[in-house]
Motif scaffolding. Structure first.
Motif, PDB file in Angstrom:
ATOM      1  N   PRO A  87       0.827  -1.212   0.000  1.00  0.00           N
ATOM      2  CA  PRO A  87       0.000   0.000   0.000  1.00  0.00           C
ATOM      3  C   PRO A  87       0.861   1.263   0.000  1.00  0.00           C
ATOM      4  O   PRO A  87       1.859   1.349   0.730  1.00  0.00           O
ATOM      5  CB  PRO A  87      -0.813  -0.134   1.290  1.00  0.00           C
ATOM      6  N   PRO A  88       0.510   2.254  -0.818  1.00  0.00           N
ATOM      7  CA  PRO A  88       1.386   3.403  -1.043  1.00  0.00           C
ATOM      8  C   PRO A  88       1.610   4.310   0.161  1.00  0.00           C
ATOM      9  O   PRO A  88       2.555   5.104   0.145  1.00  0.00           O
ATOM     10  CB  PRO A  88       0.689   4.160  -2.172  1.00  0.00           C
ATOM     11  N   PHE A  89       0.763   4.203   1.190  1.00  0.00           N
ATOM     12  CA  PHE A  89       0.989   5.022   2.381  1.00  0.00           C
ATOM     13  C   PHE A  89       1.254   4.152   3.612  1.00  0.00           C
ATOM     14  O   PHE A  89       1.002   4.563   4.735  1.00  0.00           O
ATOM     15  CB  PHE A  89      -0.202   5.962   2.612  1.00  0.00           C
ATOM     16  N   SER A  90       1.816   2.974   3.370  1.00  0.00           N
ATOM     17  CA  SER A  90       2.082   2.045   4.470  1.00  0.00           C
ATOM     18  C   SER A  90       3.478   2.206   5.051  1.00  0.00           C
ATOM     19  O   SER A  90       3.709   1.881   6.217  1.00  0.00           O
ATOM     20  CB  SER A  90       1.901   0.602   3.997  1.00  0.00           C
ATOM     21  N   GLY A  91       4.435   2.679   4.252  1.00  0.00           N
ATOM     22  CA  GLY A  91       5.807   2.737   4.732  1.00  0.00           C
ATOM     23  C   GLY A  91       6.370   1.357   5.034  1.00  0.00           C
ATOM     24  O   GLY A  91       7.254   1.206   5.883  1.00  0.00           O
ATOM     25  N   THR A  92       5.909   0.362   4.324  1.00  0.00           N
ATOM     26  CA  THR A  92       6.322  -1.023   4.555  1.00  0.00           C
ATOM     27  C   THR A  92       7.822  -1.198   4.293  1.00  0.00           C
ATOM     28  O   THR A  92       8.362  -0.631   3.334  1.00  0.00           O
ATOM     29  CB  THR A  92       5.534  -1.980   3.637  1.00  0.00           C
ATOM     30  N   ILE A  93       8.486  -1.986   5.140  1.00  0.00           N
ATOM     31  CA  ILE A  93       9.856  -2.401   4.888  1.00  0.00           C
ATOM     32  C   ILE A  93       9.814  -3.837   4.385  1.00  0.00           C
ATOM     33  O   ILE A  93       9.315  -4.728   5.066  1.00  0.00           O
ATOM     34  CB  ILE A  93      10.735  -2.308   6.145  1.00  0.00           C
ATOM     35  N   ALA A  94      10.309  -4.053   3.171  1.00  0.00           N
ATOM     36  CA  ALA A  94      10.325  -5.389   2.578  1.00  0.00           C
ATOM     37  C   ALA A  94      11.425  -5.455   1.533  1.00  0.00           C
ATOM     38  O   ALA A  94      11.665  -4.477   0.805  1.00  0.00           O
ATOM     39  CB  ALA A  94       8.970  -5.714   1.936  1.00  0.00           C
ATOM     40  N   ASP A  95      12.118  -6.583   1.480  1.00  0.00           N
ATOM     41  CA  ASP A  95      13.160  -6.825   0.476  1.00  0.00           C
ATOM     42  C   ASP A  95      14.265  -5.779   0.519  1.00  0.00           C
ATOM     43  O   ASP A  95      14.888  -5.460  -0.507  1.00  0.00           O
ATOM     44  CB  ASP A  95      12.551  -6.880  -0.935  1.00  0.00           C
ATOM     45  N   GLY A  96      14.505  -5.204   1.696  1.00  0.00           N
ATOM     46  CA  GLY A  96      15.575  -4.229   1.838  1.00  0.00           C
ATOM     47  C   GLY A  96      15.208  -2.819   1.429  1.00  0.00           C
ATOM     48  O   GLY A  96      16.088  -1.945   1.356  1.00  0.00           O
ATOM     49  N   PHE A  97      13.916  -2.554   1.179  1.00  0.00           N
ATOM     50  CA  PHE A  97      13.443  -1.237   0.758  1.00  0.00           C
ATOM     51  C   PHE A  97      12.388  -0.701   1.725  1.00  0.00           C
ATOM     52  O   PHE A  97      11.669  -1.483   2.358  1.00  0.00           O
ATOM     53  CB  PHE A  97      12.801  -1.302  -0.634  1.00  0.00           C
ATOM     54  N   VAL A  98      12.276   0.631   1.787  1.00  0.00           N
ATOM     55  CA  VAL A  98      11.115   1.289   2.371  1.00  0.00           C
ATOM     56  C   VAL A  98      10.207   1.675   1.210  1.00  0.00           C
ATOM     57  O   VAL A  98      10.633   2.383   0.292  1.00  0.00           O
ATOM     58  CB  VAL A  98      11.495   2.547   3.176  1.00  0.00           C
ATOM     59  N   TRP A  99       8.956   1.194   1.253  1.00  0.00           N
ATOM     60  CA  TRP A  99       8.020   1.371   0.150  1.00  0.00           C
ATOM     61  C   TRP A  99       7.001   2.457   0.482  1.00  0.00           C
ATOM     62  O   TRP A  99       6.521   2.554   1.616  1.00  0.00           O
ATOM     63  CB  TRP A  99       7.261   0.073  -0.127  1.00  0.00           C
ATOM     64  N   GLY A 100       6.629   3.241  -0.531  1.00  0.00           N
ATOM     65  CA  GLY A 100       5.530   4.175  -0.349  1.00  0.00           C
ATOM     66  C   GLY A 100       5.727   5.463  -1.111  1.00  0.00           C
ATOM     67  O   GLY A 100       6.841   5.814  -1.529  1.00  0.00           O
ATOM     68  N   ARG A 101       4.608   6.166  -1.308  1.00  0.00           N
ATOM     69  CA  ARG A 101       4.649   7.452  -2.007  1.00  0.00           C
ATOM     70  C   ARG A 101       5.462   8.453  -1.173  1.00  0.00           C
ATOM     71  O   ARG A 101       5.201   8.667  -0.001  1.00  0.00           O
ATOM     72  CB  ARG A 101       3.240   7.974  -2.239  1.00  0.00           C
ATOM     73  N   GLY A 102       6.448   9.035  -1.818  1.00  0.00           N
ATOM     74  CA  GLY A 102       7.344   9.965  -1.151  1.00  0.00           C
ATOM     75  C   GLY A 102       8.651   9.329  -0.708  1.00  0.00           C
ATOM     76  O   GLY A 102       9.557  10.032  -0.254  1.00  0.00           O
ATOM     77  N   ALA A 103       8.782   8.003  -0.870  1.00  0.00           N
ATOM     78  CA  ALA A 103      10.016   7.329  -0.451  1.00  0.00           C
ATOM     79  C   ALA A 103      11.238   7.900  -1.171  1.00  0.00           C
ATOM     80  O   ALA A 103      12.323   7.983  -0.598  1.00  0.00           O
ATOM     81  CB  ALA A 103       9.905   5.827  -0.697  1.00  0.00           C
ATOM     82  N   GLY A 418      19.632   0.934   2.985  1.00  0.00           N
ATOM     83  CA  GLY A 418      21.024   1.369   3.055  1.00  0.00           C
ATOM     84  C   GLY A 418      21.257   2.719   2.414  1.00  0.00           C
ATOM     85  O   GLY A 418      22.114   3.494   2.854  1.00  0.00           O
ATOM     86  N   ALA A 419      20.490   3.044   1.366  1.00  0.00           N
ATOM     87  CA  ALA A 419      20.645   4.332   0.691  1.00  0.00           C
ATOM     88  C   ALA A 419      20.236   5.480   1.596  1.00  0.00           C
ATOM     89  O   ALA A 419      20.825   6.567   1.548  1.00  0.00           O
ATOM     90  CB  ALA A 419      19.819   4.355  -0.591  1.00  0.00           C
ATOM     91  N   LEU A 420      19.242   5.243   2.426  1.00  0.00           N
ATOM     92  CA  LEU A 420      18.775   6.289   3.343  1.00  0.00           C
ATOM     93  C   LEU A 420      19.863   6.638   4.357  1.00  0.00           C
ATOM     94  O   LEU A 420      20.120   7.812   4.637  1.00  0.00           O
ATOM     95  CB  LEU A 420      17.507   5.816   4.042  1.00  0.00           C
ATOM     96  N   GLU A 421      20.525   5.626   4.889  1.00  0.00           N
ATOM     97  CA  GLU A 421      21.609   5.862   5.835  1.00  0.00           C
ATOM     98  C   GLU A 421      22.807   6.490   5.135  1.00  0.00           C
ATOM     99  O   GLU A 421      23.469   7.380   5.691  1.00  0.00           O
ATOM    100  CB  GLU A 421      22.015   4.556   6.519  1.00  0.00           C
TER     101      GLU A 421
END
Length: 434
Positions: A87-103, A418-421
């Motif tokens: 879901p685009p506003f979930s901020g889910t962490i999966a497969d090494g990514f943070v997912w969502g609109r605005g990520a 990792g890209a965020l850090e």
């Protein structure tokens, strides 16, 4: 001082829906304002319209350098749930990514800047000059309630600033096995346009060939299949030459041939995803994003069709240049008008480029920083009116398989954890050495 973890903060930001329109950045500003005030940072809130709030914080430095502005927007583009893995506003962490609109665009950049600032304060380090953090509304709809409003009504908030960082740049890009970090130093100009087509109408039951909808289809096909003429601007020339200098022989020769306009389209077409990324840096673009044709009823053939074009001009050109190229491209019967033009006059000031490049090299010695012409437009165009040079600098190390340009404003927008850090570390380093 408790400094939030970048990943957790980004999840929190994604979960606040700031889709623009309507934006409604006030809730998110209130949350971020609380974090800054808890850290002892005084803030100024500027409400440009109900619910459209901008936050500005100024942290004193040692006074040995001009102030540095870090600016990022809090609004995001609209989204449909269709096609998203999470879901685009979930901020889910999966497969090494943070997912969502605005990520990517650009809550991750806001997180990098904010956490870098808080880490600097927590360590007791004082930057060379003042640091101004500006968290802005309305960038995705033209910035009238954000950067444009502040520049026109509260310019004193940015007194003394010479350089700024914002979106987009510092993300990794691989070409012929070599890693590059393009840093934005210039951007294209907004030149939104409207194309109108007219033709005789008639009864919908009469299946006559032609008509306005047939002409509409033809115009859309031309816009999709034909590129506008190539123009090699100074920033793009510098970028391509810097890339070519790092490539092995055959790849270097191919890169330099991009600077010959007669060969550019063919070479870009053969370059796959990289070619798609570079293509809008070589020409004006006009993307048909809103299309309509109506006769007022299903049984009436329409007499008029309208196309709203997201036009982007290369630096140094004017709307008449784009109108002229499109008129030749589409035909004299298409009526073209300019809906909005945001002029950018300031030539790039590369005075802080080497500092940004050294920060990236320190974190990734295998990468090569190069200047970038942003194919889109950012809030930097308004800060340029105050004499401020904005660099796109939200550093990210990305997997080679990740199509960065497809994910911005797209389905399954996401950023590697990792890209965020990586970006947060880079900006933290910058705050002690600009």
């Amino acid at each position: 001082m408790d400094v939030p973890e970048p990943v957790e903060l980004l999840q929190r930001l994604i979960r606040v829906d700031t889709t623009n329109p309507p934006g409604n950045e006030a809730e998110l500003v209130s949350y971020l304002d609380g974090i800054l005030r808890d850290a002892g940072v005084a803030t100024t809130l500027v409400e440009s319209a109900p619910g459209r709030v901008n936050l500005i914080a100024r942290i004193p430095g040692r006074g040995v350098a001009p102030p540095l502005l870090m600016q990022g927007h809090l609004d995001v583009v609209p989204v449909s749930d269709h096609g998203w893995t999470h879901p685009p506003f979930s901020g889910t962490i999966a497969d090494g990514f943070v997912w969502g609109r605005g990520a990517l665009d650009m809550k991750s950049g806001v997180v990098m800047m904010l956490v870098a600032l808080l880490r600097t304060l927590a360590e007791g380090a004082q930057p060379p000059g003042d640091v101004i953090l500006a968290l802005l509304a309305d960038e995705e709809a033209g910035s009238d309630r954000g950067a444009k409003y502040l520049v026109e009504n509260r310019p004193e908030l940015f007194e003394g600033v010479k350089y700024a960082i914002g979106e987009f740049g510092g993300f990794s890009m691989e070409i012929a096995g070599r890693r590059f970090y393009p840093i934005q130093v210039a951007e294209k100009q907004i030149c939104w346009m409207r194309a109108v087509l007219r033709a005789p109408g008639g009864h919908g039951s009469l299946a006559r060939p032609g008509g306005v909808t047939a002409r509409l289809a033809e115009v859309l096909r031309r816009l999709d299949r034909r590129r506008l003429p190539v123009h090699v601007t100074p920033v793009v020339r510098t970028m391509i030459e810097a890339i070519a200098a790092e490539l092995p022989g055959p790849a270097a020769r191919a890169a330099r041939l991009l600077l010959r306009p007669a060969l550019t389209p063919r070479l870009l077409g053969a370059a796959g995803e990289i070619g798609l990324t570079l293509a809008p840096m070589f020409s004006h673009t006009a993307t048909p994003n809103i299309v309509s044709a109506t006769g007022g009823s299903v049984n009436v053939r329409p007499t008029e069709a309208q196309i709203d074009l997201d036009g982007r001009l290369l630096p140094g050109f004017r709307p008449a240049d784009l109108v002229g190229e499109l008129q030749k491209h589409l035909g004299d019967d298409v009526e073209l008008s300019v809906v909005r033009y945001d002029r950018v006059e300031k030539a790039p000031d590369l005075g802080m480029f080497d500092t940004l490049a050294s920060v990236l090299r320190e974190q990734d010695p295998t990468g090569t920083p190069v200047p970038l012409l942003m194919p889109a437009s950012t809030d930097g165009r308004f800060f340029a009116q105050l004499g401020i040079q904005t660099y796109g600098f939200t550093p990210m190390t990305l997997p080679t398989s990740m199509a960065f340009s497809k994910l911005v404003h797209g389905v399954d927008e996401r950023i590697p954890v990792g890209a965020l850090e990586f970006g947060t570390t880079c900006i933290t380093s910058l705050l002690t050495r600009f």
